[in-house]
Design an enzyme around this catalytic site. Structure first.
Site, PDB file in Angstrom:
ATOM      1  N   HIS A  67      -2.838  -9.689  -1.189  1.00  0.00           N
ATOM      2  CA  HIS A  67      -3.164  -8.312  -0.809  1.00  0.00           C
ATOM      3  C   HIS A  67      -4.097  -8.271   0.398  1.00  0.00           C
ATOM      4  CE1 HIS A  67      -3.508  -4.029  -1.018  1.00  0.00           C
ATOM      5  NE2 HIS A  67      -4.836  -4.105  -1.081  1.00  0.00           N
ATOM      6  N   ASP A 108      -1.497  -2.585  -4.185  1.00  0.00           N
ATOM      7  CA  ASP A 108      -1.784  -1.156  -4.019  1.00  0.00           C
ATOM      8  C   ASP A 108      -0.512  -0.333  -4.195  1.00  0.00           C
ATOM      9  OD1 ASP A 108      -4.430  -1.710  -3.701  1.00  0.00           O
ATOM     10  OD2 ASP A 108      -4.582  -1.010  -1.627  1.00  0.00           O
ATOM     11  N   HIS A 114      -3.330  -4.140   2.293  1.00  0.00           N
ATOM     12  CA  HIS A 114      -4.756  -3.779   2.379  1.00  0.00           C
ATOM     13  C   HIS A 114      -5.121  -3.022   3.649  1.00  0.00           C
ATOM     14  CE1 HIS A 114      -8.679  -3.828   0.693  1.00  0.00           C
ATOM     15  NE2 HIS A 114      -9.198  -4.761   1.467  1.00  0.00           N
ATOM     16  N   VAL A 115      -4.831  -3.597   4.809  1.00  0.00           N
ATOM     17  CA  VAL A 115      -5.083  -2.916   6.080  1.00  0.00           C
ATOM     18  C   VAL A 115      -3.911  -1.982   6.347  1.00  0.00           C
ATOM     19  CG1 VAL A 115      -5.392  -3.189   8.561  1.00  0.00           C
ATOM     20  CG2 VAL A 115      -6.452  -4.814   6.973  1.00  0.00           C
ATOM     21  N   HIS A 116      -4.209  -0.708   6.595  1.00  0.00           N
ATOM     22  CA  HIS A 116      -3.158   0.300   6.694  1.00  0.00           C
ATOM     23  C   HIS A 116      -2.594   0.369   8.106  1.00  0.00           C
ATOM     24  CE1 HIS A 116      -5.268   2.282   3.025  1.00  0.00           C
ATOM     25  NE2 HIS A 116      -4.616   1.174   2.709  1.00  0.00           N
ATOM     26  N   ASN A 119      -6.646  -3.877  -4.569  1.00  0.00           N
ATOM     27  CA  ASN A 119      -7.933  -3.367  -5.044  1.00  0.00           C
ATOM     28  C   ASN A 119      -7.798  -2.037  -5.780  1.00  0.00           C
ATOM     29  OD1 ASN A 119      -7.333  -2.724  -2.182  1.00  0.00           O
ATOM     30  ND2 ASN A 119      -9.089  -1.352  -2.349  1.00  0.00           N
ATOM     31  N   HIS A 128     -11.547  -3.440   7.083  1.00  0.00           N
ATOM     32  CA  HIS A 128     -11.623  -4.521   6.104  1.00  0.00           C
ATOM     33  C   HIS A 128     -11.996  -5.868   6.706  1.00  0.00           C
ATOM     34  CE1 HIS A 128     -10.265  -1.765   3.086  1.00  0.00           C
ATOM     35  NE2 HIS A 128      -9.127  -1.541   3.695  1.00  0.00           N
ATOM     36  N   TYR A 181      -2.024   4.140  -6.230  1.00  0.00           N
ATOM     37  CA  TYR A 181      -3.261   4.817  -5.812  1.00  0.00           C
ATOM     38  C   TYR A 181      -3.698   5.830  -6.868  1.00  0.00           C
ATOM     39  CZ  TYR A 181      -3.366   2.682  -1.208  1.00  0.00           C
ATOM     40  OH  TYR A 181      -3.454   1.764  -0.180  1.00  0.00           O
ATOM     41  N   ASP A 240       0.837  -1.206   0.000  1.00  0.00           N
ATOM     42  CA  ASP A 240       0.000   0.000   0.000  1.00  0.00           C
ATOM     43  C   ASP A 240       0.872   1.257   0.000  1.00  0.00           C
ATOM     44  OD1 ASP A 240      -3.093  -0.979   0.927  1.00  0.00           O
ATOM     45  OD2 ASP A 240      -1.435  -2.343   1.349  1.00  0.00           O
TER      46      ASP A 240
END
Length: 442
Positions: A306, A189, A345-347, A222, A316, A192, A162
Site C-alpha cells: 500500500h 484502501d 496510498h499516494v493519490h 491505512n 506521504h 474509505y 485507493d
C-alpha cells in the site's frame, strides 16, 4: 450498469451513526495515519456516495464478490441481512447446477454496529478460462456468473488502488468493466468507510457487478485499520471479516499478507500496516515464499503494497510504512528478481524505472504508484521538482492500470487516465521479465 442511479449521500444515514462519529472522530484521526504529516494540500474532496440494497428480501444475497483459492478453486462471499444457508449451486450452463458447495457464516460487531451474515463458500475444482453460473443461498432467484482465469499466459490484470466510492470511482469502475480483464488487484484502501460501517456495505454493493464476475484480490491500506483507543482496539476488524483472502494456502498466518499463482505470474500481496521488520512473521513468510517460487512455472513475480517505497509526490513523505518497510524488505525483493511492485496510498500516478536502494538498477523491479482510483480525499497534485531521474512518468489524475502478461518474457503495462469520464491511455511501456535477462541471473 448505471451505478449512480442507486446512490444517496452518506450523510443521510441513521442518526445514531452521527452521534458515534462525532464522539470518535478525533480519536480516529489520531490513529489513521502514522509517520510524518504530509505538507501537500489536496483539492476539494468529492462527495461520498451510498449504494442501497435494492432487494427488500432480508435473505437476499448482496455484496457478492469472488477471490481465487489455490489453483482451481474460487471463494464466493456475500452478505444477507438475516440468517440464510451458506450454500452455492453452480455449473457451466445457465440454469443448470451440477455442483453444490457449503461454507461458513460469520458476523462482527463494531461499536454499535452489527454486520449482516457474512457467508464464505469455496467452490471447485474448476476448469480454467471457463464461465460458471451460480446462485448464492438455498432459494436465491438471481443467477450470477463468473469467469475463471486462464491456466497459462497470456493473462490480463486490472490494477487500481485507493478506490473509495465517489463519482470518480464510478467512472473508474466503468472503464475497468470494459477492459476484458481476468483478475483485479487492489493495493489497499477499499471502501474509505473510516468507522462508518454501513459504508462497507455500500462499497460491497457498488463493486458487486464487477467483483461477482472476476476474482478481486486485495490487500489492506491505512483506511482499513479502523482502530480506536479503548473503544475498539482490534485492527482490521471489518476488512478481515468481509474480504477474506487465500492466506492459508500460501503458508501465511495472516489475512494481511499472502501470495498466489495466476497463469505464469506469482503475485505477492504484502501488508504495509502490520509488522515487517526482519524478526516479524511477515518478513520470515516473505523470505520463505520467494524462495519457493519456481520461475520455470511462474516466470513473472509481481508484488503489491500500500505505502509506496518510492515516491516523488509531496504527499506521504517520511512515513515508516514506506521507508521502514523498504529498508527491511527491499533486499528480499531484489534477490528474488521481482519484476514489478505496485503501490497505492499516494493519490496520483507515478512510474519509476527499474530501481533498488534509491538508484537505477537493471535487475531491480519497476515501481508503480496507482493510488488514484477515485477516493473522496481528492488528488495529490504536488510533485517534487526537479523530477528525479528514477521517476519516469507522474501525473495527478484519477484512473486505473492494466498489466497484460503476454508470455514468459514480455508484458505490457498501460495506465488509463479518467479524462472527462473517458479512459485515456496516458502511459504505456513494454516490460521484459528479469528471468529472461541473462545479466540478472543469480
Amino acid at each position: 450498469m448505471d451505478f449512480i442511479s442507486h446512490l444517496r449521500p452518506a450523510m443521510a444515514a441513521q442518526g445514531f451513526r452521527h452521534l458515534v462519529l462525532a464522539i470518535l472522530v478525533l480519536a480516529f484521526e489520531a490513529s489513521l495515519f502514522t509517520g510524518v504529516v504530509s505538507i501537500y494540500v489536496r483539492p476539494p474532496p468529492r462527495q461520498t456516495l451510498f449504494f442501497h440494497h435494492k432487494d427488500q428480501d432480508s435473505a437476499s444475497p448482496q455484496q457478492v464478490h469472488i477471490s481465487l483459492v489455490g489453483q482451481d478453486k474460487m471463494r464466493i462471499s456475500w452478505i444477507t441481512e438475516n440468517s440464510s444457508p451458506a450454500t452455492v449451486k453452480y455449473g457451466t450452463s445457465p440454469g443448470v447446477y451440477d455442483n453444490s458447495a457449503d461454507g461458513t457464516t460469520s458476523s462482527y460487531h463494531y461499536v454499535l454496529y452489527k454486520s449482516g451474515e457474512i457467508h464464505d463458500v469455496v467452490v471447485g475444482p474448476l476448469k480454467p478460462n471457463t464461465v460458471y453460473y451460480y446462485r448464492c443461498g438455498r432459494d436465491s432467484a438471481q443467477e450470477r456468473s463468473f469467469k475463471t482465469p486462464p491456466a497459462q499466459l497470456p493473462i490480463k490484470f486490472a490494477i487500481v488502488g485507493d478506490l473509495g466510492q465517489t463519482g470518480w470511482t464510478n467512472s473508474t469502475l466503468q472503464h475497468v468493466a470494459k477492459s476484458n480483464y481476468d483478475m483485479l488487484l487492489l493495493p489497499g484502501d477499499l471502501s474509505y468507510a473510516d468507522l462508518d460501517q454501513p459504508l462497507w456495505d455500500s462499497f460491497g454493493r457498488m463493486v458487486e457487478p464487477l467483483a461477482s464476475q472476476r476474482p478481486w484480490m486485495v490487500t489492506q491500506g491505512n483506511h482499513e485499520i479502523e482502530k480506536l483507543p479503548i473503544i475498539h482496539s482490534t485492527k482490521f476488524t471489518s476488512y478481515n471479516a468481509r474480504w477474506r483472502m487465500p492466506f492459508e494456502e500460501s503458508g501465511s498466518n495472516s489475512n494481511l499478507y499472502y501470495s498466489f499463482d495466476a497463469a505464469g505470474v506469482h503475485v505477492v500481496m504484502l501488508g504495509s500496516y502490520t509488522d515487517f521488520d526482519q524478526n516479524s512473521d511477515q518478513y520470515k513468510w516473505l523470505e520463505a515464499d520467494l524462495n519457493k517460487v519456481d520461475r520455470g512455472k511462474t516466470p513473472w513475480i509481481v508484488v503489491l503494497i500500500h505505502a509506496p517505497w518510492y515516491n516523488t509526490n509531496t504527499a506521504h513523505q517520511g512515513e515508516v510504512e514506506s521507508e521502514g518497510m523498504r529498508k527491511a524488505m527491499e533486499g528480499l525483493i531484489h534477490r528474488a528478481r521481482v519484476d514489478v511492485v505496485f503501490a497505492g496510498h499516494v493519490h496520483a500516478y507515478e512510474r519509476f524505472t527499474r530501481v533498488s536502494n534509491g538508484k537505477f538498477d537493471n535487475c531491480g523491479p519497476v515501481h508503480i504508484t496507482i493510488g488514484d482510483g477515485g477516493n473522496r480525499e481528492g488528488l495529490a497534485s504536488r510533485f517534487m521538482n526537479p523530477q528525479p531521474a528514477i521517476s519516469v512518468f507522474r501525473e495527478a489524475s484519477f484512473g486505473h492500470g492494466q498489466l497484460e502478461v503476454v508470455n514468459a518474457t514480455h508484458a505490457q503495462w498501460t495506465w488509463h487516465r479518467n479524462d472527462d469520464d473517458k479512459p485515456i491511455a496516458s502511459d504505456s511501456i513494454w516490460l521484459r521479465s528479469l528471468t529472461s535477462d541473462t545479466s540478472c541471473k543469480l
